[in-house]
Design an enzyme around this catalytic site. Structure first.
Site, PDB file in Angstrom:
ATOM      1  N   ASP A 163       8.507  41.716  65.241  1.00  0.00           N
ATOM      2  CA  ASP A 163       8.423  42.346  66.556  1.00  0.00           C
ATOM      3  C   ASP A 163       6.993  42.761  66.881  1.00  0.00           C
ATOM      4  O   ASP A 163       6.545  42.649  68.017  1.00  0.00           O
ATOM      5  CB  ASP A 163       9.312  43.582  66.604  1.00  0.00           C
ATOM      6  CG  ASP A 163      10.778  43.196  66.672  1.00  0.00           C
ATOM      7  OD1 ASP A 163      11.623  44.082  66.677  1.00  0.00           O
ATOM      8  OD2 ASP A 163      11.055  41.972  66.727  1.00  0.00           O
ATOM      9  N   GLU A 185      13.998  61.047  69.404  1.00  0.00           N
ATOM     10  CA  GLU A 185      14.811  60.500  68.318  1.00  0.00           C
ATOM     11  C   GLU A 185      14.170  59.232  67.763  1.00  0.00           C
ATOM     12  O   GLU A 185      13.340  58.610  68.415  1.00  0.00           O
ATOM     13  CB  GLU A 185      16.234  60.243  68.783  1.00  0.00           C
ATOM     14  CG  GLU A 185      16.326  59.509  70.105  1.00  0.00           C
ATOM     15  CD  GLU A 185      17.752  59.539  70.656  1.00  0.00           C
ATOM     16  OE1 GLU A 185      18.604  58.878  70.059  1.00  0.00           O
ATOM     17  OE2 GLU A 185      17.991  60.200  71.686  1.00  0.00           O
ATOM     18  N   LYS A 196      13.557  55.531  66.886  1.00  0.00           N
ATOM     19  CA  LYS A 196      13.926  54.269  67.520  1.00  0.00           C
ATOM     20  C   LYS A 196      14.224  53.262  66.420  1.00  0.00           C
ATOM     21  O   LYS A 196      13.312  52.715  65.800  1.00  0.00           O
ATOM     22  CB  LYS A 196      12.776  53.767  68.400  1.00  0.00           C
ATOM     23  CG  LYS A 196      13.140  52.538  69.198  1.00  0.00           C
ATOM     24  CD  LYS A 196      12.067  52.249  70.219  1.00  0.00           C
ATOM     25  CE  LYS A 196      12.430  51.065  71.093  1.00  0.00           C
ATOM     26  NZ  LYS A 196      12.618  49.823  70.359  1.00  0.00           N
ATOM     27  N   ASP A 238      15.535  49.931  64.506  1.00  0.00           N
ATOM     28  CA  ASP A 238      15.334  48.519  64.792  1.00  0.00           C
ATOM     29  C   ASP A 238      16.585  47.757  64.374  1.00  0.00           C
ATOM     30  O   ASP A 238      16.689  47.268  63.262  1.00  0.00           O
ATOM     31  CB  ASP A 238      14.107  48.022  64.009  1.00  0.00           C
ATOM     32  CG  ASP A 238      13.446  46.887  64.738  1.00  0.00           C
ATOM     33  OD1 ASP A 238      13.970  46.479  65.795  1.00  0.00           O
ATOM     34  OD2 ASP A 238      12.404  46.413  64.257  1.00  0.00           O
ATOM     35  N   TYR A 243      24.357  54.376  64.537  1.00  0.00           N
ATOM     36  CA  TYR A 243      24.066  55.704  65.077  1.00  0.00           C
ATOM     37  C   TYR A 243      24.179  55.628  66.592  1.00  0.00           C
ATOM     38  O   TYR A 243      23.629  54.708  67.204  1.00  0.00           O
ATOM     39  CB  TYR A 243      22.624  56.134  64.765  1.00  0.00           C
ATOM     40  CG  TYR A 243      22.426  56.740  63.396  1.00  0.00           C
ATOM     41  CD1 TYR A 243      23.298  57.695  62.885  1.00  0.00           C
ATOM     42  CD2 TYR A 243      21.311  56.374  62.634  1.00  0.00           C
ATOM     43  CE1 TYR A 243      23.084  58.258  61.637  1.00  0.00           C
ATOM     44  CE2 TYR A 243      21.086  56.940  61.386  1.00  0.00           C
ATOM     45  CZ  TYR A 243      21.980  57.873  60.891  1.00  0.00           C
ATOM     46  OH  TYR A 243      21.768  58.437  59.676  1.00  0.00           O
ATOM     47  N   LYS A 257       5.631  53.743  70.084  1.00  0.00           N
ATOM     48  CA  LYS A 257       5.624  52.822  68.940  1.00  0.00           C
ATOM     49  C   LYS A 257       4.643  53.299  67.885  1.00  0.00           C
ATOM     50  O   LYS A 257       3.494  53.616  68.188  1.00  0.00           O
ATOM     51  CB  LYS A 257       5.207  51.420  69.402  1.00  0.00           C
ATOM     52  CG  LYS A 257       6.158  50.783  70.408  1.00  0.00           C
ATOM     53  CD  LYS A 257       7.467  50.394  69.749  1.00  0.00           C
ATOM     54  CE  LYS A 257       8.269  49.446  70.610  1.00  0.00           C
ATOM     55  NZ  LYS A 257       7.874  48.068  70.523  1.00  0.00           N
ATOM     56  N   CYS A 304     -24.556  27.507  48.728  1.00  0.00           N
ATOM     57  CA  CYS A 304     -24.350  28.954  48.735  1.00  0.00           C
ATOM     58  C   CYS A 304     -24.979  29.531  50.002  1.00  0.00           C
ATOM     59  O   CYS A 304     -26.155  29.291  50.268  1.00  0.00           O
ATOM     60  CB  CYS A 304     -24.989  29.575  47.504  1.00  0.00           C
ATOM     61  SG  CYS A 304     -25.056  31.377  47.599  1.00  0.00           S
ATOM     62  N   CYS A 350     -28.188  31.863  48.871  1.00  0.00           N
ATOM     63  CA  CYS A 350     -29.455  31.333  48.330  1.00  0.00           C
ATOM     64  C   CYS A 350     -29.653  29.849  48.581  1.00  0.00           C
ATOM     65  O   CYS A 350     -30.727  29.315  48.325  1.00  0.00           O
ATOM     66  CB  CYS A 350     -29.544  31.624  46.837  1.00  0.00           C
ATOM     67  SG  CYS A 350     -28.367  30.641  45.877  1.00  0.00           S
ATOM     68  N   CYS A 375     -21.446  30.057  43.109  1.00  0.00           N
ATOM     69  CA  CYS A 375     -22.868  29.739  43.149  1.00  0.00           C
ATOM     70  C   CYS A 375     -23.425  29.873  41.732  1.00  0.00           C
ATOM     71  O   CYS A 375     -23.300  30.930  41.114  1.00  0.00           O
ATOM     72  CB  CYS A 375     -23.578  30.717  44.096  1.00  0.00           C
ATOM     73  SG  CYS A 375     -25.368  30.637  43.940  1.00  0.00           S
ATOM     74  N   CYS A 434     -29.551  34.262  42.507  1.00  0.00           N
ATOM     75  CA  CYS A 434     -28.957  34.457  43.834  1.00  0.00           C
ATOM     76  C   CYS A 434     -28.804  35.948  44.108  1.00  0.00           C
ATOM     77  O   CYS A 434     -28.293  36.702  43.279  1.00  0.00           O
ATOM     78  CB  CYS A 434     -27.603  33.775  43.893  1.00  0.00           C
ATOM     79  SG  CYS A 434     -26.754  34.059  45.454  1.00  0.00           S
TER      80      CYS A 434
END
Ligand code: IVH
Length: 691
Positions: A34, A119, A121, A123, A232, A321, A415, A418, A439, A444
Site C-alpha cells: 500500500d 482510533e 486504522k 489494514d 473490530y 498515515k 576504480c 584511483c 580495486c 588507492c
C-alpha cells in the site's frame, strides 16, 4: 519538469496505478504494498496539482474502490461507504483543522472547542454488518462504496462477529442495525498458517491483509473458517440518538461487537498528534495486526453532520498515515563506492524520498548479483523499503514503467577513485556464490582513510569539519580521489547529500579554501612521510626555507629541491639521521607523490616559509619537556612559543633537557627531572620566562 514531460509521466503513472488497483480490488492480489501504491498516487496527485489542466476525471486520484467480483451477489449499500482523506504529516493534520474552521466560518455555524476521537486504522477489509431482530442478516463488502458483495456465509465463520447481538438496555437492539468495521487477520495467526502451509506444501499467503481479503472471497465458507479471521467495529450507522462517535463505540460494545480498545477521545489536536506519534516505530510493530495509521473524527455527531462531505470523503474525518515503509522513487543514476577494503559497491542514487520518516537519496545495491537479480537500470522507477532501523533497500523495479532503451548496468572496469583496473574474485556469501569486484591498488585513496584524516588534522592542513566519516563519504562519492581534491570540493555537490545542506556544504568548502595557505612545516607533516613528525618537519622546513629554491611559494619547488639532494646530503643535517633521510628521499622519488605535489600547485596551495626565530633566539639550543596540564595555554601553544624563541620542545627527559615545565598532575617525567637535577618550572614561572 516541463509540461510535455509531465504529461508523459502522468500517463505512465496512471497506467501503473490502474493495473495495481485492478489486481488489488478486483482480484485480491497484491504486487506492491500500500505504501508503494500510495507514493505512486502521491506523485500523480502532485503532478496534477502542478499541471492542473492535465488532471482528468478518469484519473485514479479521482476515484475510490474497484468493481465487485462477479461470483458473489451484488448488494447496494443503504448508505454509501465513504473513504477518507489522508494526512502524512503534522502540518497536514493542522491544515485539516484550519479547513474545518474556515468551513464553519463560511457556513456560518459556531465552532466550539472541537473534541476528537482517534482510533487505529487497521489494514484489513471493510465490512458492513446488517442485523435484523438482533440476528446477523447480511454482511456486505465495501466494493466500490455503493455496491458491495454479499459474503454473509463467510462472515458467519468469524468468531469475533456475533451471530446474535447481546440484549442490552442501552439501545433498542431489535431494530434494523448497521455496524461497520474492519475484518483482519492477526499477524500471529498469519505466521502460524504460513508455517504449517510451508510444511504441508499448502498455499503460502503474502501478508495478513491479503490473507484476510482472500479468505472472505472464498466461495466455500469452510475455507474462510480455517483462516481464523478477526474483526473490530469502528462505526454504528443506525441512529440511536448517540451524540458522539465515542458513543457509537460504546453501543457496539454493548451489543457484543468488539471495538479496538486503543480508540480514545482527545480535547486537542496536539494530544491526538502525541498519541499518533507514540505508535510510530516499535509500538506499531508490536500490534498484532497490520495498521497504517490512525483515523481521527470530530467526536460530536451534530457537528460531524454539519461538516458534510466533500467528494467521497467526510470533511470531519481524517486518515493520518504513519510514515510508509515502502515508497516509490526514481533511480537517477547508479554509482560505485569504494570501501576501505577496496571492494566496489554499486549504489543507486535516487530522487530523495521519505521512507518511514527518513529521507533517502542513496540506496546500496550490495553487489553485481543483486543488480542482476533486481535488474535495476538507470531511470527505473523502483520500490524502496525501510523497516525499523534497517538500511533502505530496493525491493523491486516497476519494469512496466521502464523507459525505452534503458541499458543493463555493468560495474566500471576502472576504480572510480584511483583509476586502476579492477579485479574480480569469487566470493561465497549467505546467498550463494557471487563475484566480488575490488580495486587492487594499495595506494588507492579509498584504502587510506587514516592518511587522509592525518592530512586534514590540526597538525597538518588543520581543516575543521572534515571528520573521518565525512572524508570516507566524500571518497565514496568520488569527490575526493587524492589529497589535493580536498581543495576542489564543490558546494553544489555536497549540499544535496543526506545529512548536509547548503550551510554545512558552504562551511566545508570555505574552510578548505581558507587553509590553502599553509606553513611549510605543517605541509611536511600533512604529507604523512614516515618518520617525519612535527619536530622533524620543523627542522626540514627551516633548512629548506633558507635555500634559493624557496623563493617560490608553490609546492613544486620541493621537487626540484629534493631532486638535487642525495640521501647522504640529507643525513648530514642536524637532527636528521639516516633512517629519516632515506624515508624523505624515498617519498619524493615516488612518481605518484611527484604528481601529487604538482596537483597541489594546480589547486592553489601556497607554502608559507618559516620566519626563522621570529621571536629572536633567546632559547637557541635549549630544550623543554612538558608534563601535566597547563591552564593558561594549551601545550601546543606553549611549544609554539618556545620554537618562536628558537628553542625546542621534546617529549622525554634526559640529562640534556634544559627545562621541565610541570603543569597540574605531572607524570613520571617530573620524578625523572628531579632525579637528574633538571630545572623544573611551574606554569607561572614558565610564562614569566617566555614573556
Ligand atoms: S472509519 C468514512 N476507522 O480505512 C470512512 N476506517 O478509507 C470511515 N479502516 O477501507 C471509516 N480502520 O475500512 C475507519 N478505525 C477505522 C478504520 C478504518 C481501518 C479502513 C476502512 C476503509 C478505510 C478508510
Amino acid at each position: 519538469m516541463n509540461r510535455a514531460e509531465a504529461k508523459k509521466r502522468i500517463d505512465v503513472l496512471k497506467k501503473e496505478i490502474n493495473h495495481h488497483r485492478y489486481l488489488y480490488h478486483v482480484l485480491d492480489k497484491i504486487e506492491i504494498s500500500d505504501g508503494a501504491h500510495d507514493s505512486l498516487k502521491k506523485e500523480l496527485f502532485d503532478l496534477e496539482n502542478e499541471f492542473s489542466d492535465l488532471a482528468t476525471d478518469d484519473s485514479p486520484t479521482q476515484r475510490v474502490g474497484g468493481e465487485a467480483l462477479k461470483k458473489f451477489e451484488k448488494v447496494e449499500h443503504k448508505e454509501r461507504m465513504l473513504s477518507l482523506n489522508d494526512a502524512f504529516s503534522d502540518e497536514d493534520m493542522n491544515d485539516w483543522v484550519k479547513r474545518l474552521e474556515n468551513y464553519a466560518k463560511s457556513e456560518d455555524f459556531r465552532l466550539p472547542q472541537i473534541e476528537y476521537f482517534a482510533e487505529i486504522k487497521m489494514d484489513g477489509l471493510a465490512i458492513s454488518l446488517l442485523y435484523k431482530e438482533g440476528v446477523l442478516d447480511r454482511a456486505i463488502t465495501r466494493g466500490d462504496g455503493r455496491v458491495g458483495e454479499d459474503v454473509t456465509a463467510q462472515i458467519k465463520t468469524i468468531d469475533a462477529i456475533p451471530l446474535r447481538l447481546r440484549e442490552t438496555k442501552k439501545v433498542d437492539w431489535k431494530r434494523n442495525i448497521e455496524i461497520r468495521g474492519e475484518i483482519y487477520m492477526k499477524k500471529s495467526v498469519f505466521e502460524k498458517l504460513n508455517k504449517s502451509a510451508k510444511k504441508s506444501g499448502g498455499q503460502v499467503l503474502s501478508n495478513p491483509r491479503n490473507a484476510a481479503a482472500g479468505s472472505i472471497r472464498q466461495l466455500d465458507p469452510k475455507l474462510t473458517a480455517a483462516r481464523k479471521l478477526s474483526f473490530y467495529a469502528y462505526d454504528v450507522k443506525t441512529d440511536f440518538g448517540q451524540k458522539t462517535h465515542e458513543e457509537s463505540h460504546e453501543i457496539a460494545q454493548a451489543l457484543g461487537v468488539p471495538v479496538n480498545p486503543l480508540a480514545k477521545r482527545f480535547d486537542s489536536v496536539e494530544k491526538v498528534l502525541k498519541y499518533f506519534h507514540a505508535f510510530e516505530g516499535e509500538a506499531r510493530e508490536k500490534l498484532d495486526y497490520l495498521a497504517d495509521g490512525m483515523v481521527v473524527h470530530v467526536n460530536d455527531n451534530v457537528l460531524y453532520k454539519k461538516f458534510g462531505s466533500i467528494g467521497k470523503a467526510p470533511r470531519a474525518s481524517l486518515a493520518m498515515k504513519w510514515p510508509a515503509q515502502e515508497v516509490t522513487t526514481v533511480v537517477e543514476s547508479i554509482g560505485v563506492q569504494v570501501g576501505r577494503t577496496g571492494a566496489l559497491t554499486p549504489v543507486a542514487r535516487v530522487t530523495p524520498v521519505n521512507v518511514a520518516g527518513v529521507v533517502v537519496s542513496n540506496v546500496t545495491l550490495h553487489n553485481i548479483d543483486q543488480i542482476r537479480r533486481l535488474d535495476v537500470r538507470e531511470g527505473d522507477t523502483v520500490i524502496v523499503r525501510r523497516a525499523g532501523d534497517v538500511i533502505p533497500e530496493i525491493v523491486r523495479v516497476l519494469d512496466r514503467m521502464r523507459k525505452k532503451g534503458a541499458q543493463e548496468y555493468d560495474l566500471p572496469k576502472e576504480c572510480p577513485v584511483c583509476g586502476e583496473h579492477v579485479k574480480r574474485k569469487a566470493a561465497a556469501s549467505k546467498k550463494g556464490n557471487s563475484v566480488a569486484v575490488f580495486c587492487p591498488n594499495k595506494k588507492c585513496l579509498a584504502k587510506q582513510s587514516r592518511a587522509l584524516k592525518h592530512f586534514v588534522s590540526k597538525k597538518g592542513f588543520n581543516i575543521d569539519g572534515l571528520s573521518v566519516k565525512i572524508l570516507d563519504r566524500f571518497v565514496e562519492e568520488g569527490f575526493i580521489h587524492d589529497f589535493a581534491s580536498v581543495f576542489e570540493l564543490e558546494r553544489e555537490k555536497i549540499a544535496p547529500l543526506f545529512g548536509f545542506g547548503e550551510i554545512s556544504a558552504e562551511n566545508i568548502v570555505t574552510e578548505a579554501n581558507d587553509r590553502k595557505r599553509v606553513s611549510l612545516n605543517q605541509f611536511f607533516v600533512a604529507l604523512g612521510i614516515e618518520h617525519v613528525g612535527e619536530e622533524t618537519a620543523r627542522d626540514l622546513a627551516e633548512r629548506v626555507a633558507t635555500s634559493d629554491a624557496a623563493q617560490s611559494h608553490k609546492p613544486s619547488f620541493l621537487l626540484k629541491y629534493f631532486d638535487g639532494k642525495s640521501e647522504e646530503d640529507l643525513s648530514q643535517w642536524r637532527d636528521i639521521g639516516p633512517v629519516v633521510a632515506a624515508s624523505i628521499k624515498k617519498w619524493f622519488d615516488d612518481e605518484d607523490h611527484q604528481k601529487l605535489i604538482n596537483r597541489f600547485d594546480d589547486v592553489g596551495v601556497v607554502l608559507l616559509m618559516p620566519d626563522a626565530h621570529a621571536g629572536g633566539d633567546r632559547f637557541e639550543g635549549k630544550t623543554f619537556v612538558f608534563t601535566g596540564e597547563l591552564v593558561e595555554m594549551s601545550r601546543d601553544e606553549a611549544k609554539k612559543r618556545i620554537r618562536a624563541l628558537g628553542g625546542k620542545a621534546t617529549t622525554s627527559v634526559s640529562k640534556k633537557t634544559d627545562y621541565v615545565v610541570a603543569g597540574d598532575n605531572p607524570g613520571s617525567k617530573f620524578d625523572k627531572a628531579q632525579k637528574l637535577g633538571v630545572i623544573i618550572l611551574n606554569e607561572g614561572e614558565f610564562i614569566k620566562l617566555i614573556s
